[in-house]
Design an enzyme around this catalytic site. Structure first.
Site, PDB file in Angstrom:
ATOM      1  N   HIS A   1       0.823  -1.209   0.000  1.00 12.56           N
ATOM      2  CA  HIS A   1       0.000   0.000   0.000  1.00 12.56           C
ATOM      3  C   HIS A   1       0.859   1.261   0.000  1.00 12.56           C
ATOM      4  O   HIS A   1       0.423   2.311  -0.473  1.00 12.56           O
ATOM      5  CB  HIS A   1      -0.939  -0.006   1.210  1.00 12.56           C
ATOM      6  CG  HIS A   1      -2.139  -0.876   1.021  1.00 12.56           C
ATOM      7  ND1 HIS A   1      -3.423  -0.485   1.369  1.00 12.56           N
ATOM      8  CD2 HIS A   1      -2.267  -2.120   0.505  1.00 12.56           C
ATOM      9  CE1 HIS A   1      -4.271  -1.462   1.080  1.00 12.56           C
ATOM     10  NE2 HIS A   1      -3.591  -2.457   0.561  1.00 12.56           N
TER      11      HIS A   1
ATOM     12  N   VAL B   1       1.066   3.816  -4.078  1.00 13.63           N
ATOM     13  CA  VAL B   1       0.377   5.112  -4.079  1.00 13.63           C
ATOM     14  C   VAL B   1       1.273   6.208  -4.643  1.00 13.63           C
ATOM     15  O   VAL B   1       1.080   6.667  -5.773  1.00 13.63           O
ATOM     16  CB  VAL B   1      -0.127   5.458  -2.670  1.00 13.63           C
ATOM     17  CG1 VAL B   1      -0.770   6.837  -2.648  1.00 13.63           C
ATOM     18  CG2 VAL B   1      -1.148   4.414  -2.215  1.00 13.63           C
TER      19      VAL B   1
ATOM     20  N   GLU C   1      -2.855   9.105   4.442  1.00  8.58           N
ATOM     21  CA  GLU C   1      -3.200   7.920   3.656  1.00  8.58           C
ATOM     22  C   GLU C   1      -3.868   6.858   4.516  1.00  8.58           C
ATOM     23  O   GLU C   1      -4.705   6.087   4.024  1.00  8.58           O
ATOM     24  CB  GLU C   1      -1.943   7.353   2.992  1.00  8.58           C
ATOM     25  CG  GLU C   1      -1.371   8.233   1.903  1.00  8.58           C
ATOM     26  CD  GLU C   1      -0.047   7.716   1.369  1.00  8.58           C
ATOM     27  OE1 GLU C   1       0.202   6.493   1.446  1.00  8.58           O
ATOM     28  OE2 GLU C   1       0.749   8.531   0.882  1.00  8.58           O
TER      29      GLU C   1
ATOM     30  N   THR D   1      -1.492 -15.431  -0.402  1.00  8.66           N
ATOM     31  CA  THR D   1      -1.382 -16.770   0.166  1.00  8.66           C
ATOM     32  C   THR D   1      -1.369 -16.730   1.692  1.00  8.66           C
ATOM     33  O   THR D   1      -1.530 -17.757   2.344  1.00  8.66           O
ATOM     34  CB  THR D   1      -0.115 -17.483  -0.356  1.00  8.66           C
ATOM     35  OG1 THR D   1      -0.144 -18.858   0.049  1.00  8.66           O
ATOM     36  CG2 THR D   1       1.146 -16.844   0.191  1.00  8.66           C
TER      37      THR D   1
ATOM     38  N   SER E   1      -3.425 -23.517   3.316  1.00 10.50           N
ATOM     39  CA  SER E   1      -2.295 -23.291   4.241  1.00 10.50           C
ATOM     40  C   SER E   1      -2.250 -21.809   4.592  1.00 10.50           C
ATOM     41  O   SER E   1      -1.364 -21.084   4.137  1.00 10.50           O
ATOM     42  CB  SER E   1      -0.979 -23.744   3.603  1.00 10.50           C
ATOM     43  OG  SER E   1      -0.820 -23.155   2.316  1.00 10.50           O
TER      44      SER E   1
END
Length: 343
Positions: A75, A79, A94, A198, A246
């Site tokens: 993030h 930006v 932000e 994941t 997992s």
């Protein structure tokens, strides 16, 4: 999220150490001007060992912190570049933009705690942006993923973005590919970076559009029914894992989920539905080493987006506050500048 056992972490560390050899011996990718693979060798030689040790200790208590740190780094970079701007606090910062409201507070605090330890050891020579990049890298490696070297030398921004545009969980592959292309990533790199899902959690509003009012036909029915139990309404604020196989291990099972129509977000599952990216998803699902290599290279590339270097920006005395808002750091800046003039 469940805590991994000590034996599991030992196994992950052994795997990570083996992966380190393979990824650091490979030819290193291009480096942005002002960054270096050896940037802190003289000024803070213990930097990476300090960060690695603190991440290792923290993940033993809370494996969920890994996903939090990886997400904050993403993030930040997507930006206005990897400049630590997402770490700044304020009513219009932000952090208060809608896409960032769910950033993990413990992870944000952890970055500043790391900064304090590093500055205690070396003085104020390491930026919060560099510390965040290292924390994300170590979070990947210590949760079972690839280890990789990072070029360092980023400086911290003195401002934050007023408009926060980030890839949406509701976007299809066309939009996602366009969003990433604007940041110079091709389809393969885009699918690799999406594999960061994941590990980690998502809140119900990020995916209940696929459940209500009508169920998305690309969802596996059993998977969808289980999601409805977690999210009985579209606005429920419960959470669930991205990867049902997992959830606490950084591996390639995210792509196996997609092949089984068990991708959580629209932006996840559509990578397998779309013919342009289906073969890439499949290649990562059947070859974890290939995914790890592509993910590592893509993360190194992402970590160099629009970096500040040299005399640009600053090195914050506190990650959540720019130096001009910190009287002690202003005095320190004056002293440092005068001293450098003498030298």
């Amino acid at each position: 999220m469940a805590t991994a056992s000590a034996s599991s972490f030992i196994s992950l560390l052994l795997i990570s150490s083996l992966l380190l050899a393979s990824f650091t011996e490979a030819q290193k990718p291009p480096v942005a001007k002002g960054l270096s693979w050896t940037f802190y060798d003289q000024s803070c030689p213990k930097l990476e060992s300090i960060v690695r040790k603190q991440i290792q200790n923290a993940l033993k208590k809370d494996i969920g912190l890994a996903a939090g740190l990886i997400r904050i780094h993403f993030h930040d970079c997507f930006v206005q570049g990897c400049d630590g701007s997402v770490l700044l606090e304020g009513s219009t910062s932000e952090q208060n933009a809608r896409p960032n409201l769910s950033l993990r507070k413990e992870a944000l605090k952890f970055v500043d705690d790391l900064r304090a330890r590093v500055h205690k050891e070396c003085g104020r020579v390491v930026s919060c942006a560099d510390i965040l990049a290292l924390a994300a890298r170590d979070s990947v490696a210590l949760s079972g993923g690839p280890n990789y070297d990072l070029p360092l030398g980023r400086r911290d921004s003195k401002t934050f973005a007023t408009v926060v545009n980030l890839p949406s969980p509701f976007s299809n592959t066309t939009v996602i590919l366009n969003d990433f292309r604007e940041k110079t990533f091709n389809a393969r790199e885009t699918v690799a970076l999406s594999g960061g899902h994941t590990v980690g959690l998502a809140h119900c509003p990020a995916f209940t559009n696929r459940l209500y009012p009508k169920q998305d036909p690309t969802l596996d029915k059993t998977f969808a029914n289980n999601l409805k139990k977690t999210c009985p309404t579209s606005d429920s604020n419960n959470t669930t894992v991205f990867d049902i196989r997992s959830p606490n291990v950084f591996d390639n099972k995210y792509y196996v989920d997609l092949m089984n129509r068990q991708g959580l977000l629209t932006s996840d599952q559509d990578l397998y539905t779309d013919k342009r990216t289906r073969s890439i998803v499949t290649s990562f699902a059947v070859d974890q080493s290939l995914f790890f290599q592509e993910f590592a290279n893509s993360m190194i590339k992402m970590s160099q987006l629009s970096v500040l270097t040299g005399k640009q920006g600053e090195i914050r005395a506190k990650c959540s506050v720019k130096n001009s808002n910190n009287l002690a750091s202003v005095v320190e800046d004056v002293v440092e500048e005068a001293w450098s003039g003498i030298i």
